[in-house]
Each structure stands twice: as C-alpha cells, then as structure tokens.
Design an enzyme around this catalytic site. Structure first.
Site, PDB file in Angstrom:
ATOM      1  N   GLN A 192      68.337  30.561  -4.752  1.00 20.67           N
ATOM      2  CA  GLN A 192      68.943  30.187  -3.271  1.00 20.67           C
ATOM      3  C   GLN A 192      70.434  30.098  -3.538  1.00 20.67           C
ATOM      4  O   GLN A 192      70.819  29.147  -4.418  1.00 20.67           O
ATOM      5  CB  GLN A 192      68.351  28.921  -2.567  1.00 20.67           C
ATOM      6  CG  GLN A 192      69.201  27.890  -1.924  1.00 20.67           C
ATOM      7  CD  GLN A 192      69.594  28.684  -0.505  1.00 20.67           C
ATOM      8  OE1 GLN A 192      68.759  29.568  -0.128  1.00 20.67           O
ATOM      9  NE2 GLN A 192      70.744  28.298  -0.172  1.00 20.67           N
ATOM     10  N   HIS A 198      79.364  31.115  -8.873  1.00 19.61           N
ATOM     11  CA  HIS A 198      80.267  30.850 -10.019  1.00 19.61           C
ATOM     12  C   HIS A 198      79.613  30.777 -11.616  1.00 19.61           C
ATOM     13  O   HIS A 198      78.536  31.027 -11.487  1.00 19.61           O
ATOM     14  CB  HIS A 198      80.963  29.693  -9.596  1.00 19.61           C
ATOM     15  CG  HIS A 198      81.645  29.596  -8.241  1.00 19.61           C
ATOM     16  ND1 HIS A 198      82.911  30.523  -8.092  1.00 19.61           N
ATOM     17  CD2 HIS A 198      81.540  28.958  -7.215  1.00 19.61           C
ATOM     18  CE1 HIS A 198      83.098  30.419  -6.835  1.00 19.61           C
ATOM     19  NE2 HIS A 198      82.339  29.498  -6.223  1.00 19.61           N
ATOM     20  N   GLY A 286      69.054  22.979  -8.848  1.00 16.06           N
ATOM     21  CA  GLY A 286      70.038  22.382  -9.673  1.00 16.06           C
ATOM     22  C   GLY A 286      70.187  20.959  -9.057  1.00 16.06           C
ATOM     23  O   GLY A 286      69.406  20.093  -8.608  1.00 16.06           O
ATOM     24  N   ARG A 287      71.606  20.846  -9.069  1.00 16.30           N
ATOM     25  CA  ARG A 287      72.307  19.444  -8.463  1.00 16.30           C
ATOM     26  C   ARG A 287      72.445  19.752  -7.055  1.00 16.30           C
ATOM     27  O   ARG A 287      72.900  20.431  -6.751  1.00 16.30           O
ATOM     28  CB  ARG A 287      73.498  19.253  -9.432  1.00 16.30           C
ATOM     29  CG  ARG A 287      74.904  20.035  -9.087  1.00 16.30           C
ATOM     30  CD  ARG A 287      76.078  19.647  -9.731  1.00 16.30           C
ATOM     31  NE  ARG A 287      76.507  18.536  -9.021  1.00 16.30           N
ATOM     32  CZ  ARG A 287      77.211  18.499  -7.908  1.00 16.30           C
ATOM     33  NH1 ARG A 287      77.551  19.613  -7.223  1.00 16.30           N
ATOM     34  NH2 ARG A 287      77.753  17.420  -7.705  1.00 16.30           N
ATOM     35  N   ASP A 288      72.120  18.591  -6.257  1.00 21.79           N
ATOM     36  CA  ASP A 288      72.451  18.403  -4.964  1.00 21.79           C
ATOM     37  C   ASP A 288      72.142  19.605  -4.105  1.00 21.79           C
ATOM     38  O   ASP A 288      72.752  20.076  -3.419  1.00 21.79           O
ATOM     39  CB  ASP A 288      73.887  17.989  -4.807  1.00 21.79           C
ATOM     40  CG  ASP A 288      74.293  17.444  -3.313  1.00 21.79           C
ATOM     41  OD1 ASP A 288      73.410  17.137  -2.619  1.00 21.79           O
ATOM     42  OD2 ASP A 288      75.418  17.671  -3.082  1.00 21.79           O
ATOM     43  N   HIS A 289      70.810  20.049  -4.482  1.00 23.48           N
ATOM     44  CA  HIS A 289      70.347  21.448  -3.619  1.00 23.48           C
ATOM     45  C   HIS A 289      70.644  21.263  -2.336  1.00 23.48           C
ATOM     46  O   HIS A 289      70.001  20.090  -1.709  1.00 23.48           O
ATOM     47  CB  HIS A 289      68.933  21.538  -4.198  1.00 23.48           C
ATOM     48  CG  HIS A 289      68.452  23.068  -3.773  1.00 23.48           C
ATOM     49  ND1 HIS A 289      68.375  24.261  -4.494  1.00 23.48           N
ATOM     50  CD2 HIS A 289      68.215  23.339  -2.394  1.00 23.48           C
ATOM     51  CE1 HIS A 289      67.889  25.105  -3.667  1.00 23.48           C
ATOM     52  NE2 HIS A 289      67.667  24.762  -2.682  1.00 23.48           N
ATOM     53  N   ALA A 290      71.091  22.279  -1.673  1.00 24.71           N
ATOM     54  CA  ALA A 290      71.112  22.251   0.142  1.00 24.71           C
ATOM     55  C   ALA A 290      71.724  20.848   0.480  1.00 24.71           C
ATOM     56  O   ALA A 290      71.390  20.406   1.590  1.00 24.71           O
ATOM     57  CB  ALA A 290      69.704  22.442   0.565  1.00 24.71           C
TER      58      ALA A 290
HETATM   59  S1  ADX Z   1      72.843  25.272  -1.755  1.00 21.74           S
HETATM   60  O1  ADX Z   1      73.005  24.701  -0.574  1.00 21.74           O
HETATM   61  O2  ADX Z   1      72.281  26.598  -1.526  1.00 21.74           O
HETATM   62  O3  ADX Z   1      71.915  24.733  -2.691  1.00 21.74           O
HETATM   63  P1  ADX Z   1      74.750  26.360  -3.712  1.00 21.74           P
HETATM   64  O4  ADX Z   1      74.985  27.734  -3.469  1.00 21.74           O
HETATM   65  O5  ADX Z   1      75.991  25.542  -4.318  1.00 21.74           O
HETATM   66  O6  ADX Z   1      74.240  25.403  -2.617  1.00 21.74           O
HETATM   67  O7  ADX Z   1      73.652  26.047  -5.154  1.00 21.74           O
HETATM   68  C1  ADX Z   1      72.594  26.985  -5.359  1.00 21.74           C
HETATM   69  C2  ADX Z   1      71.724  26.407  -6.446  1.00 21.74           C
HETATM   70  O8  ADX Z   1      72.630  26.078  -7.626  1.00 21.74           O
HETATM   71  C3  ADX Z   1      71.308  24.975  -5.896  1.00 21.74           C
HETATM   72  O9  ADX Z   1      69.865  24.970  -6.658  1.00 21.74           O
HETATM   73  C4  ADX Z   1      72.007  23.978  -6.503  1.00 21.74           C
HETATM   74  O10 ADX Z   1      71.367  22.889  -6.781  1.00 21.74           O
HETATM   75  C5  ADX Z   1      72.554  24.633  -8.005  1.00 21.74           C
HETATM   76  N1  ADX Z   1      73.671  24.234  -8.424  1.00 21.74           N
HETATM   77  C6  ADX Z   1      74.993  24.591  -7.912  1.00 21.74           C
HETATM   78  N2  ADX Z   1      76.091  24.235  -8.592  1.00 21.74           N
HETATM   79  C7  ADX Z   1      75.624  23.888  -9.751  1.00 21.74           C
HETATM   80  C8  ADX Z   1      75.826  23.045 -10.966  1.00 21.74           C
HETATM   81  N3  ADX Z   1      77.334  22.959 -11.307  1.00 21.74           N
HETATM   82  N4  ADX Z   1      75.087  22.645 -11.849  1.00 21.74           N
HETATM   83  C9  ADX Z   1      73.693  22.544 -11.648  1.00 21.74           C
HETATM   84  N5  ADX Z   1      73.148  23.377 -10.399  1.00 21.74           N
HETATM   85  C10 ADX Z   1      73.924  23.827  -9.689  1.00 21.74           C
END
Ligand code: ADX
Length: 383
Positions: A192, A198, A286-290
């Site tokens: 997601q 990146h 991952g970190r701070d998901h959504a």
């Molecule tokens: S999200 O709102 O869709 O979760 P994002 O597109 O930034 O935001 O993240 C997508 C997924 O990658 C999520 O599971 C998020 O936790 C994870 N994630 C994003 N950046 C990192 C990071 N630097 N390290 C670990 N997990 C990450």
C-alpha cells in the site's frame, strides 16, 4: 488461492443485460450525492474489494465496527464505510426506499436500497475510528465537512471509477486473482502506498519479495491530503521505477481506487483485509502506516494486529522497522539491521522532500532513484 474475507468475493456491479433497465429506473429516483471518498468506496464495494460488505453500513454495523473492530457477525472489520446525507432533504424520508447515487460530475453511478438513516455522534466516531477528535486531523475534517447522518443499505452499481490515462492498470480483485493464477504465484505480497516509491519503500518491497512468489504494488488512487503528490504523477513514478528496477516476472502494478482515511492502526487492518480480497497473502506494514502528523505511535499500526486472532485475518502482515540509506553500511538498512548512528543515515521527511522540490533542489540518490526524482522535480517546476 486465498479466500475473500468472509468467504465470498462480492459482486455488486449490475449485469450488462440489466444495465440499461437499472439506469432508466435510477433516473426517476431521489438522488444522493456522493463525495469523492464515497465514490471510490462504492467502486470497492461493487468490485468485491470490500467483501463481505454489499453496501454502506447500517447503524448496527457502524456501532459494532467502532466498538469492537468487528462486524455484527464477528468478522474483523476496523473502520466504518458510510454514505453521508449531505442535505436534510432525505434525512426524514420513510425507509426503506431506493435512491440513485450521483458522483461529483452529476453521473448516476448506482442505486442504494436505503434500509436505515441514522445519525452518529461526531466526537465518539472520531475518537473511536481515528483515536482523536482534533480538528487538524484530516479524518476529523472529513467528518465535520460532510456530517454524520448516514444512509445504510445495499448498493447496485452501474459504473466503477477508472483512472485515465492508466486504465490498463485498473484491475479488480477478480482480475488480480486471475493475474496471480496466470503467473503461477501462490504467495503474493501487497504494498500500500500514497507516496512516490522512494528507496526505503523499494527496500521493503525487495526484502519481502525475497520470500514470496510475486508482488503487487497497489497505490491508493482516491482522495489524499492536498499536500500529498497527485496520483497521476505518482503513477508515472511507479511506472519509471518498474521499468528500471523491478523484474516484470515477479512484480505487478495495479491501481487501488481508495481514498485515504489517515486512520493509522485501524486503517492498516482495513488495508490488509482489502488486499486479501485482491488475492494477496501478505501485506507490508512499515513505520507509521497510514499515519498523519503525530497522532499515532511509529509502530501502532503493527501492534494492532495482535488484537486479532490468527484465524481472523487470513492475510499475513509483514512488518518492517524504519528503513533508510546508511552511508557506513553503503546500502539500505533499517533500525533493526544497522548499528550506525543518525549522522550516517539519509532520511528525509515528507515535509523536507516537498520543501526541497519547491525550492528546486535535487533529491539525493540515496533517498530516491534519479528516474523518480526527475518526474517529481518536473512536476514541482511546473506546478
Ligand atoms: S501510507 O499512508 O500509504 O502508509 P506511505 O506511502 O509513505 O504511506 O507508506 C507505504 C508503506 O511503507 C507503509 O506500510 C509504511 O509504513 C511504509 N514505510 C514508508 N516509509 C518507510 C520507512 N522509511 N521505513 C519503513 N517503512 C516505511
């Protein structure tokens, strides 16, 4: 193949042979206007991504989900999926009745059989679903903007949203399941995202891909915060990344017609369930998901999975710690694998990235691939 959540992949799209008849009936019905989130939710209900939901929630479903993160039948479901009545015109209409669902462009896109109209308490709703009632949270803003009077009932859908010019990537749960079958993938991990991919994202994807047959990159294409990068620009980034850095044999890209809630932990559960419906067996958290702002702890979206028994969620979460490029490791790493300090790590917050792009600065290669950076730099130069 992994079963749909609840056992049956729902299909609420009107059969082709009955489409004209339903469109004609709908033309004479009272109208309920859909906002952007509701339009995408309708598409997800129609194509089975929201299985077992067959419509917008009734009071019993709404209350049960907020209180226990389960539907009244006990099935895991963490967040309300609701249809707001934006004007008072229909709020006192006798139930049941049928209404036409109209999208933002004025098109009738479906019909709802309204079983119930109810009003929820805004503060309780916000605090249960989002863990805050702070006005600055975009989800609270949404509740305030559209109100909390809801129409619940089953829907039948005429048209599901598509993403021009990327329609070829609009795969429904039935289509992703067929794709996985065709590719011979038995284990599939989904990713997601609401951001460009990146290097940290790419690292999670590649680590997870080492242990499964195939991978589904599944970007949310519905409404996001105004400062998130627009979906069509992100699609260009995903395609560029796919072309240069992902093996086609093991990585698929498909649009996820979904509006972000920024509900952190509860939304992670919803994201996982929906990806199960798309046929995925694993899901990255991952970190701070959504997450948004500082409303949720960095790993709250991982911890919440402990509140469900293993048999409640067929899809398996794959957890990752904060990832980054480490200059001393000379590669991507995470808090779990890298022994070095902050000073060796290249990590840019979303705000910092936007700031650099607005100022015309180049994003470092350790943070994002050049092919992706160029698309973003172009977008900001012309925005
Ligand atoms: S999200 O709102 O869709 O979760 P994002 O597109 O930034 O935001 O993240 C997508 C997924 O990658 C999520 O599971 C998020 O936790 C994870 N994630 C994003 N950046 C990192 C990071 N630097 N390290 C670990 N997990 C990450």
């Amino acid at each position: 193949m992994i079963p749909a959540h609840g056992g049956t992949l729902i299909d609420r799209v009107v059969p082709a042979a009955k489409r004209a008849e339903l469109a004609q009936i709908a033309a004479d019905l009272p109208k309920i206007e859909l906002n952007s989130r509701e339009t995408t939710d309708l598409g997800l209900i129609a194509n089975g991504a929201m299985s077992p939901l067959e419509g917008f929630m009734t009071r019993a479903e709404f209350d049960s989900v907020l209180k226990s993160m389960r539907l009244p039948n006990g099935l895991a479901w963490p967040l309300p999926v609701t249809l707001t009545l934006k004007s008072d015109a229909l709020a006192s209409h006798a139930v049941p009745f049928d209404a036409a669902l109209v999208d933002g462009d004025g098109n009738v896109v479906g019909v709802i059989h309204v079983e119930e109209i109810f009003t929820a308490d805004l503060k309780t709703t916000a605090e249960s679903a989002l863990a805050t009632s702070d006005d600055a949270h975009p989800g609270v803003g949404y509740l305030k903007e559209f109100g909390t009077t809801y129409a619940g009932g089953k829907v039948t859908v005429l048209d599901v949203p598509s993403h021009a010019p990327f329609e070829e990537y609009d795969l429904s749960p039935r289509q992703t399941r067929e794709l996985f079958e065709r590719n011979g993938w038995r284990t599939i991990c989904a990713f997601q995202t609401r951001n460009p991919i990146h290097r940290a994202h790419e690292y999670l994807i590649k680590c997870a891909l080492e242990t499964v047959d195939g991978f589904l990159i599944h970007p949310a294409m519905g409404e996001t915060k105004s400062d998130d990068i627009p979906a069509d620009i992100r699609m260009q980034c995903y395609l560029a990344l796919g072309k240069h850095y992902f093996p086609e044999k093991h990585v698929a890209l498909s649009t996820f017609p979904y509006a972000m809630r920024y509900a952190g932990p509860r939304e992670a559960i919803l994201h996982a369930i929906l990806r199960q419906n798309y046929g995925c067996t694993h899901f990255i958290v991952g970190r701070d998901h959504a997450g948004v702002g500082n409303y949720y702890g960095t790993y709250d979206a991982q911890h919440i999975f402990l509140e469900f028994r293993k048999e409640e969620l067929a899809i398996e979460p794959v957890f990752f710690e904060h990832s980054f490029f480490c200059k001393r490791c000379e590669g991507m790493a995470s808090q779990k694998t890298c022994p070095h300090g902050q000073e060796d790590r290249v990590f840019l917050s979303g705000t910092k990235v936007r700031e650099m792009l607005v100022n015309g600065e180049k994003l470092p290669g350790e943070f994002t691939r050049r092919e992706v950076a160029e698309i973003l730099e172009r977008h900001y130069a012309t925005a």
